[in-house]
Design an enzyme around this catalytic site. Sequence first.
Site, PDB file in Angstrom:
ATOM      1  N   TYR A 127      37.554  27.657  26.783  1.00  0.00           N
ATOM      2  CA  TYR A 127      36.036  27.328  26.804  1.00  0.00           C
ATOM      3  C   TYR A 127      35.822  26.143  27.702  1.00  0.00           C
ATOM      4  CZ  TYR A 127      38.793  24.414  23.722  1.00  0.00           C
ATOM      5  OH  TYR A 127      39.809  23.680  22.950  1.00  0.00           O
TER       6      TYR A 127
ATOM      7  N   ARG B  36      42.531  13.876  15.716  1.00  0.00           N
ATOM      8  CA  ARG B  36      42.615  14.278  17.173  1.00  0.00           C
ATOM      9  C   ARG B  36      42.103  13.144  18.047  1.00  0.00           C
ATOM     10  NH1 ARG B  36      40.840  19.210  20.382  1.00  0.00           N
ATOM     11  NH2 ARG B  36      39.485  18.568  22.200  1.00  0.00           N
TER      12      ARG B  36
ATOM     13  N   GLU C 173      49.000  24.812  26.782  1.00  0.00           N
ATOM     14  CA  GLU C 173      48.701  24.982  25.115  1.00  0.00           C
ATOM     15  C   GLU C 173      49.870  25.518  24.628  1.00  0.00           C
ATOM     16  OE1 GLU C 173      46.401  23.575  23.767  1.00  0.00           O
ATOM     17  OE2 GLU C 173      44.607  23.254  24.889  1.00  0.00           O
TER      18      GLU C 173
ATOM     19  N   HIS D  38      49.358  20.210  25.519  1.00  0.00           N
ATOM     20  CA  HIS D  38      48.568  20.219  24.227  1.00  0.00           C
ATOM     21  C   HIS D  38      49.172  21.387  23.534  1.00  0.00           C
ATOM     22  CE1 HIS D  38      44.987  17.561  25.378  1.00  0.00           C
ATOM     23  NE2 HIS D  38      45.526  17.923  26.568  1.00  0.00           N
ATOM     24  N   SER D  39      48.365  21.489  22.261  1.00  0.00           N
ATOM     25  CA  SER D  39      48.718  22.824  21.409  1.00  0.00           C
ATOM     26  C   SER D  39      47.193  22.960  20.693  1.00  0.00           C
ATOM     27  CB  SER D  39      49.833  22.600  20.448  1.00  0.00           C
ATOM     28  OG  SER D  39      49.412  21.572  19.495  1.00  0.00           O
ATOM     29  N   TYR D  40      46.962  24.414  20.539  1.00  0.00           N
ATOM     30  CA  TYR D  40      47.879  25.326  20.564  1.00  0.00           C
ATOM     31  C   TYR D  40      47.137  26.494  21.210  1.00  0.00           C
ATOM     32  CZ  TYR D  40      45.495  27.086  16.347  1.00  0.00           C
ATOM     33  OH  TYR D  40      44.591  27.668  15.123  1.00  0.00           O
TER      34      TYR D  40
ATOM     35  N   ARG E 159      47.070  15.032  16.746  1.00  0.00           N
ATOM     36  CA  ARG E 159      47.631  16.128  15.679  1.00  0.00           C
ATOM     37  C   ARG E 159      48.431  16.995  16.474  1.00  0.00           C
ATOM     38  NH1 ARG E 159      41.664  18.887  14.413  1.00  0.00           N
ATOM     39  NH2 ARG E 159      41.371  19.787  16.159  1.00  0.00           N
ATOM     40  N   GLU E 160      48.459  17.097  17.695  1.00  0.00           N
ATOM     41  CA  GLU E 160      49.359  18.319  18.548  1.00  0.00           C
ATOM     42  C   GLU E 160      50.842  17.731  18.607  1.00  0.00           C
ATOM     43  OE1 GLU E 160      46.816  18.921  21.888  1.00  0.00           O
ATOM     44  OE2 GLU E 160      45.074  19.385  20.508  1.00  0.00           O
TER      45      GLU E 160
ATOM     46  N   HIS F 110      46.036  14.499  22.336  1.00  0.00           N
ATOM     47  CA  HIS F 110      45.185  14.775  20.943  1.00  0.00           C
ATOM     48  C   HIS F 110      46.401  14.410  19.826  1.00  0.00           C
ATOM     49  CE1 HIS F 110      42.273  17.461  23.196  1.00  0.00           C
ATOM     50  NE2 HIS F 110      41.650  16.274  22.921  1.00  0.00           N
TER      51      HIS F 110
ATOM     52  N   ASN G 217      40.148  13.905  25.681  1.00  0.00           N
ATOM     53  CA  ASN G 217      40.074  14.816  26.747  1.00  0.00           C
ATOM     54  C   ASN G 217      38.708  15.236  26.968  1.00  0.00           C
ATOM     55  OD1 ASN G 217      41.860  16.362  28.347  1.00  0.00           O
ATOM     56  ND2 ASN G 217      41.714  18.217  27.144  1.00  0.00           N
ATOM     57  N   ARG G 218      37.671  14.615  26.737  1.00  0.00           N
ATOM     58  CA  ARG G 218      36.339  14.524  27.239  1.00  0.00           C
ATOM     59  C   ARG G 218      35.728  13.253  27.736  1.00  0.00           C
ATOM     60  NH1 ARG G 218      38.067  18.571  25.586  1.00  0.00           N
ATOM     61  NH2 ARG G 218      37.182  20.301  24.175  1.00  0.00           N
TER      62      ARG G 218
END
Length: 420
Positions: free
Chosen positions: A362, A243, A384, A313-315, A191-192, A189, A260-261
């Site tokens: 989730y 992202r 995370e 990843h974050s966060y 932005r992480e 991602h 990540n999907r």
Amino acid sequence: MSVLFSVLALGCALLVHQAASDDKAVSYSGYQVWTITTRSNEESQLVLNLRQLYGLDVWQWQEFQSADAPTDLLVPPQLIKELKLKLNEANISYVVKIEDLQSDINDENPKANSSSFDTKAAHKMDWISYHRLDDIYGYLNYLAATYPNLVELINIGTSYENRSLYLVRISNATAPDSQPAVWIDGGFHAREWISPALATYIIKQIVEEPANAKLLNNIDWYIMPVANPDGYEYSHVRSRLWRKTRSLTTSARCLGVDPNRNFDFKWGGSGSSSNPCSQVFKGSKAFSEVETLAYSKFIISKSKQIKLYLTLHSYGQKLLIPWGYNREYPSNFADMLALGNCAASKFKIFKYGVGNKVDLLYRAAGNSADWAKSIGINYVYTVELPTRGFVVPASNITPIVQDFFPAIDVFATKIATLKV
Ligand code: 0X9
Ligand code: ZN
């Protein structure tokens, strides 16, 4: 009730997300991040509906946790008043976690390498600032050139926007592919930013710290610090909160797929979207993205060797264990949990939660870790990292990466004992 219904009917329609014009960076001036804490399932449902109604970017939430689990929402300036009103009406409490996102963005990175303006330096990498892709790739190149018997730079393909997809193999084995291996990636991602910082730090520690030489005993390391380079660069120069990847979609306004999907295991299930404007857009098909396809092909080519898979990843300060497509547990869940707990016990500053992804977060069908587990990798974790948002001062990098590193030792000790 009627409010609830009309909200639901709207579904996940509009996305209040700024598009970057061609030459200017998106400003997040006046944007806030709110942490909303609900006290009942009804309140949680209402917050979910508000998220969908306004197309809010949710930074952090939990699907099945106790009702009082906090949700972090990005609130655009034009919605602050209305949302405040809606929450007050429903008697739901919230705190403003970030007052003005743009000022956080302005303060995030030390200005133009004030740290190391040494033009003679062999590379520009450090862990007191966030680095552009060129610096990161420059460092990988430097390591491969400096330690040719230890580090191999591997190009696994080209991104949508024609950037190289690089990873390093670190090994002192004489016979190729004969030892168990560890896979680590960051920058899935865009932005992480903390995740490429940690991935490169791990590389540095393994390659350049003699005290860590034991990590090379009977293990090959495959580390890819920036799995989504197009998105990463875009998050640096245009839109800090980007992202996804940067590929064209069926919508002219909305680019990119959530890598990540996009993986080929339970692709398209819960927690992913077929709307190209969604942050969790699954893509037109599994592995529609050149980045995820190249990544998966490489991992498959080493799948007999790779025994541990870590995707950074974050966060959220969590170590997440599959499955993530649904609330189900792989057969060696207890074993993964035990190793995860052991690794997490090494953290001194930040205490991580360890557990199943859906229990702690989730559903997210099509995520890479589920896919890694599905092709038979023994130990699989999504990390995370412990930042308080996506935008945190570069001074946070050192404590986070130093605190994390001892866990690598725990993982390595376990993996070194496994047979290929
Ligand atoms: O949503 C994601 O892809 C990950 N979180 S993030 O904030 N870094 O985007 C979490 C993926 C973990 N897997 C599941 N929740 N199933
Ligand atoms: Zn992520």
